[in-house]
Design a protein around this motif. Structure first.
Motif, mmCIF file in Angstrom:
data_model
loop_
_atom_site.group_PDB
_atom_site.id
_atom_site.type_symbol
_atom_site.label_atom_id
_atom_site.label_comp_id
_atom_site.label_asym_id
_atom_site.label_seq_id
_atom_site.Cartn_x
_atom_site.Cartn_y
_atom_site.Cartn_z
ATOM 1 N N VAL A 81 74.565 11.059 83.358
ATOM 2 C CA VAL A 81 75.321 10.991 82.104
ATOM 3 C C VAL A 81 75.229 9.594 81.500
ATOM 4 N N LEU A 82 75.402 8.563 82.316
ATOM 5 C CA LEU A 82 75.383 7.196 81.798
ATOM 6 C C LEU A 82 73.984 6.776 81.353
ATOM 7 N N ARG A 83 72.954 7.294 82.013
ATOM 8 C CA ARG A 83 71.589 7.046 81.527
ATOM 9 C C ARG A 83 71.399 7.662 80.140
ATOM 10 N N LEU A 84 71.961 8.843 79.922
ATOM 11 C CA LEU A 84 71.864 9.491 78.604
ATOM 12 C C LEU A 84 72.700 8.751 77.562
ATOM 13 N N VAL A 85 73.810 8.148 78.002
ATOM 14 C CA VAL A 85 74.580 7.285 77.098
ATOM 15 C C VAL A 85 73.731 6.091 76.691
ATOM 16 N N ALA A 86 73.031 5.500 77.649
ATOM 17 C CA ALA A 86 72.172 4.351 77.360
ATOM 18 C C ALA A 86 71.045 4.719 76.408
ATOM 19 N N GLU A 87 70.564 5.957 76.512
ATOM 20 C CA GLU A 87 69.490 6.422 75.621
ATOM 21 C C GLU A 87 70.008 6.828 74.249
ATOM 22 N N GLY A 88 71.332 6.925 74.092
ATOM 23 C CA GLY A 88 71.910 7.341 72.816
ATOM 24 C C GLY A 88 72.047 8.833 72.663
ATOM 25 N N THR A 89 71.789 9.591 73.725
ATOM 26 C CA THR A 89 71.877 11.051 73.661
ATOM 27 C C THR A 89 73.321 11.522 73.753
ATOM 28 N N LEU A 90 74.140 10.809 74.510
ATOM 29 C CA LEU A 90 75.556 11.138 74.674
ATOM 30 C C LEU A 90 76.408 9.937 74.278
ATOM 31 N N ARG A 202 65.670 14.785 87.883
ATOM 32 C CA ARG A 202 64.340 14.363 88.339
ATOM 33 C C ARG A 202 63.752 13.300 87.411
ATOM 34 N N ARG A 203 63.910 13.478 86.100
ATOM 35 C CA ARG A 203 63.336 12.533 85.132
ATOM 36 C C ARG A 203 63.965 11.147 85.237
ATOM 37 N N LEU A 204 65.286 11.117 85.393
ATOM 38 C CA LEU A 204 66.002 9.849 85.289
ATOM 39 C C LEU A 204 66.237 9.154 86.624
ATOM 40 N N ILE A 205 66.233 9.894 87.736
ATOM 41 C CA ILE A 205 66.552 9.275 89.024
ATOM 42 C C ILE A 205 65.520 9.590 90.100
ATOM 43 N N LEU A 206 65.281 10.859 90.378
ATOM 44 C CA LEU A 206 64.492 11.226 91.552
ATOM 45 C C LEU A 206 63.052 10.743 91.473
ATOM 46 N N ARG A 207 62.366 10.999 90.360
ATOM 47 C CA ARG A 207 60.966 10.568 90.246
ATOM 48 C C ARG A 207 60.833 9.055 90.166
ATOM 49 N N PRO A 208 61.615 8.359 89.319
ATOM 50 C CA PRO A 208 61.465 6.897 89.263
ATOM 51 C C PRO A 208 61.698 6.205 90.605
ATOM 52 N N PRO A 280 72.047 -0.164 82.417
ATOM 53 C CA PRO A 280 72.288 -1.475 81.814
ATOM 54 C C PRO A 280 73.578 -2.078 82.368
ATOM 55 N N ALA A 281 73.642 -3.395 82.419
ATOM 56 C CA ALA A 281 74.786 -4.086 83.032
ATOM 57 C C ALA A 281 76.136 -3.644 82.469
ATOM 58 N N PRO A 282 76.293 -3.478 81.135
ATOM 59 C CA PRO A 282 77.605 -3.063 80.622
ATOM 60 C C PRO A 282 78.046 -1.687 81.133
ATOM 61 N N LEU A 283 77.097 -0.748 81.237
ATOM 62 C CA LEU A 283 77.461 0.584 81.717
ATOM 63 C C LEU A 283 77.717 0.581 83.219
ATOM 64 N N LEU A 284 76.983 -0.227 83.973
ATOM 65 C CA LEU A 284 77.261 -0.342 85.404
ATOM 66 C C LEU A 284 78.648 -0.936 85.624
#
Length: 389
Positions: A81-90, A202-208, A280-284
């Motif tokens: 969810v937070l990765r999608l927030v960083a991308e601007g999707t959520l 898989r896209r945001l965590i498992l594969r990377p 990103p540091a602010p979201l972490l």
């Protein structure tokens, strides 16, 4: 060949870290069937196991075994969810209803509130209220669960059951751990991206991160080999019974607790997350900020935050479900981690005794890894990760 190397590493490392070896042996003595543990710290990596892989057989649990991680899944879901927030999707503070209008959610419930358990939405596995009364949800304990061990639940079914019950409190005014929040988080991930939750994970965590041992089982009851066996003890007509809970349909928990992983993958994930490689540091920083209403639990966004009596901080999210428990702890820089799996056996323990034994096991390990073996350090509050999450 890989397993034989693990066995050699375990044996050699066990001589170097006798306190860790003793800790997992004591866990088994307390009534668990088996335990596997991985520690990364300034002394390097230590892996070990104790107990048995399967009741009635002498083999130890594999140190590279896969296991059900229960509510540790929530940290993965929150990170997506937070990765999608960083991308601007959520939008973190957008109403969840913006993404899921079909459920008629209270417009005051935000995405953030789902991740931090401040939405007030009923927990679909049932709620224990402050006065001790219990409001049941889906079949989640004793023979009721055993009879439904292989039942497939749909996410919509779980959410609508929860929404049919009164809210515990007005959104944002209190804190209460609810698996429903994370099924809603999964649904909004899918609605916002147009992709399945597993694809985004898989896209945001498992594969990377190369987490090849972590899988999203869906409704499949199987655990990929190698793995230990977990058992569920319950009383039926006054008699204790034991069932092998290794195979179970995890759709009952969905993205609140269905993942399968390994101690190595949990280490890699948590170390990367804590060291800032995923967010990103602010979201972490948001993720690691406890909500004031969570009290002694000190819950942020998919994470528990715990202060030690030596002035340090550890972060964690453990998990427990029928027959299994998972451990995931780390320091804020990701430099030190403790990841593990415990399997319940045939000890005649009721839910309260089982939770107590699990809490004692966690305290032993945390004390040794993060507090130099000092008693009374970093015990913290117990996770509300019961055998249903």
């Amino acid at each position: 060949m890989r397993e034989s190397l693990r066995t050699i590493t375990d044996s050699a490392a066990g001589q170097d870290r006798p306190k860790l070896r003793k800790a997992i042996e004591e866990i088994v003595e307390a009534g668990f069937a088996g335990a596997q543990l991985r520690v990364h710290d300034e002394r390097g990596e230590w892996v070990g196991s104790a107990g048995v892989r399967k009741l009635g057989e002498p083999a130890k649990p594999p140190t590279n075994g896969r296991f059900r991680i229960g509510s540790t899944t929530k940290t993965f879901t929150a990170t997506v969810v937070l990765r999608l927030v960083a991308e601007g999707t959520l939008g973190l503070d957008a109403p969840a209803d913006d993404y899921l209008p079909e459920y008629g959610l209270d417009r005051r419930i935000t995405v953030r509130m789902l991740l931090q358990h401040t939405s007030g939405v009923f927990n679909f596995v049932g709620e224990v209220y402050d006065d001790g009364t219990f409001a049941p949800g889906i079949p989640a304990i004793d023979k009721e669960w055993v009879d439904n061990q292989f039942h497939t639940y749909q996410d919509e079914e779980l959410v609508r059951l929860a929404l049919s019950k009164p809210a515990r409190f007005a959104p944002g005014t209190d804190w209460s751990y609810s698996n429903t929040n994370y099924v809603l988080a999964k649904l909004l991930i899918e609605k916002a991206t147009g992709h399945r939750y597993a694809e985004e994970l898989r896209r945001l965590i498992l594969r990377p991160l190369g987490l090849s041992g972590t899988t999203v089982p869906g409704a499949s009851p199987e655990v990929p080999e190698p793995h230990a066996h977990g058992y569920y003890q319950y009383q039926d007509a006054g008699q204790w019974k034991t069932v092998d809970a290794t195979r179970q349909n995890p759709s009952v928990l969905s993205a609140a607790g269905d993942l399968i992983s390994t101690t190595e993958d949990l280490h890699t994930f948590f170390s990367a997350l804590m060291s800032g490689k995923l967010l990103p540091a602010p979201l972490l920083a948001e993720m690691r900020t406890p909500h004031p209403q969570s009290g002694d639990y000190r819950y942020g966004l998919g994470l528990f935050v715990e202060e030690t009596d030596r002035g340090g901080t550890i972060l964690h999210h453990n998990g427990g479900l029928w027959g299994w428990a998972a451990l995931m702890y780390g320091t804020p820089d990701g430099g030190r981690t403790l990841t593990g799996s415990l399997t319940f056996g045939d000890a005649e323990l009721d839910l309260a005794a089982m939770a107590g034994a699990l809490e004692q096991a966690k305290r032993r390990l945390v004390k040794e890894v993060f507090c130099g073996g000092r008693a009374g350090s970093a015990d913290g509050a117990a996770d509300p990760t019961q055998p249903t999450g």
